[in-house]
Write a protein that holds these residues in place. Sequence first.
Motif, short mmCIF file in Angstrom:
data_model
loop_
_atom_site.label_atom_id
_atom_site.label_comp_id
_atom_site.label_asym_id
_atom_site.label_seq_id
_atom_site.Cartn_x
_atom_site.Cartn_y
_atom_site.Cartn_z
N GLU A 185 -7.10 -2.91 -6.73
CA GLU A 185 -6.22 -3.61 -7.73
C GLU A 185 -5.05 -3.76 -7.47
O GLU A 185 -4.21 -3.10 -7.04
CB GLU A 185 -6.42 -2.93 -9.10
CG GLU A 185 -5.93 -1.72 -9.36
CD GLU A 185 -6.29 -0.97 -10.73
OE1 GLU A 185 -5.57 -1.58 -11.67
OE2 GLU A 185 -7.26 -0.08 -10.68
N SER A 187 -1.12 -4.09 -8.27
CA SER A 187 0.11 -3.13 -9.02
C SER A 187 1.19 -3.40 -8.61
O SER A 187 1.44 -4.33 -7.82
CB SER A 187 -0.54 -1.86 -9.02
OG SER A 187 0.18 -0.75 -9.88
N GLN A 202 9.22 -2.45 -8.38
CA GLN A 202 7.96 -3.54 -8.80
C GLN A 202 7.66 -4.54 -8.03
O GLN A 202 7.18 -5.45 -8.22
CB GLN A 202 9.01 -4.44 -10.12
CG GLN A 202 9.24 -3.62 -11.28
CD GLN A 202 8.45 -2.90 -11.99
OE1 GLN A 202 7.54 -3.63 -12.63
NE2 GLN A 202 8.36 -1.51 -12.17
N LEU A 207 -3.42 -1.09 -5.10
CA LEU A 207 -3.77 0.25 -5.70
C LEU A 207 -5.19 0.43 -5.18
O LEU A 207 -6.13 -0.34 -5.59
CB LEU A 207 -3.50 0.34 -7.24
CG LEU A 207 -3.88 1.62 -7.78
CD1 LEU A 207 -3.13 2.83 -7.25
CD2 LEU A 207 -3.58 1.56 -9.19
N VAL A 226 -1.22 3.80 -2.51
CA VAL A 226 -0.72 2.92 -2.90
C VAL A 226 -0.01 2.05 -1.43
O VAL A 226 0.60 2.81 -0.80
CB VAL A 226 0.46 2.95 -3.57
CG1 VAL A 226 1.34 1.79 -4.05
CG2 VAL A 226 0.19 3.68 -5.02
#
Length: 240
Positions: A185, A187, A202, A207, A226
């Motif tokens: 997903e 992130s 940011q 992920l 990550v």
Amino acid sequence: MIDKDSPIPIYYQLEELIRTQIENEALQPGDLIPSERELAEQYNISRMTVRQAITNLVNEGLLVRKKGKGTFVAERKIEQPLSKLRGFSEDMRSLGMVPETKLLEFKEVPAPIKVSRELQIERGDLVWQISRLRLADGLPMAYEVSYLSKPLIHGLTEEIVQGSLYEYIEQELKLKIERAIQSLEPSVAFKQESQLLEIAEQAPVLLMRRTTYLSDGTPFEYVKSVYRGDRYKFVIEMYR
């Protein structure tokens, strides 16, 4: 090269021009592209239109902005097929890259609720917790935290976990790794992740969560990773 009478938006036409230059290797990874002002003058369009095109390409991962320096062509992304179950080290070697692991933490911990469910053990049972930074050719690619069933995966040392765990499990422990259930997903990078991966807070990341099983159906590993969104992409081959 820009057709102002076309129904295709001008910003999109500029995007396609730059994208084509990258695909045809007229623009190479690391190349500085012309400034917004220069592009606006070159194609006789507004800087706002140029800015929209550049922003879309940055969001797509083809370009990267560097504060005070300009906008550059991003490094090419590593492609990882999702049809094969391999460890990070095996993946990088298959691509002709040199894998490297920086061990951040290695300890025994009581299994958290999520981990106990995934590994089908009692909450509080001891598991190995391994935090590692994954690099390829010296560049940080992923930050991962793995949990492994301690009774199944015994004899771990710092030296072993800095190499290929899967090779140790199959070659030394003689266990057969068969399959995994994996989710991906989008992130964003939080403070610790951004520092380790050398990206802005940011910044977009991928992920990944994965539970891996032995040939007898026993889960032995739960891992959360990550991946840098600007250097990594996953590829799925599909059949009808």
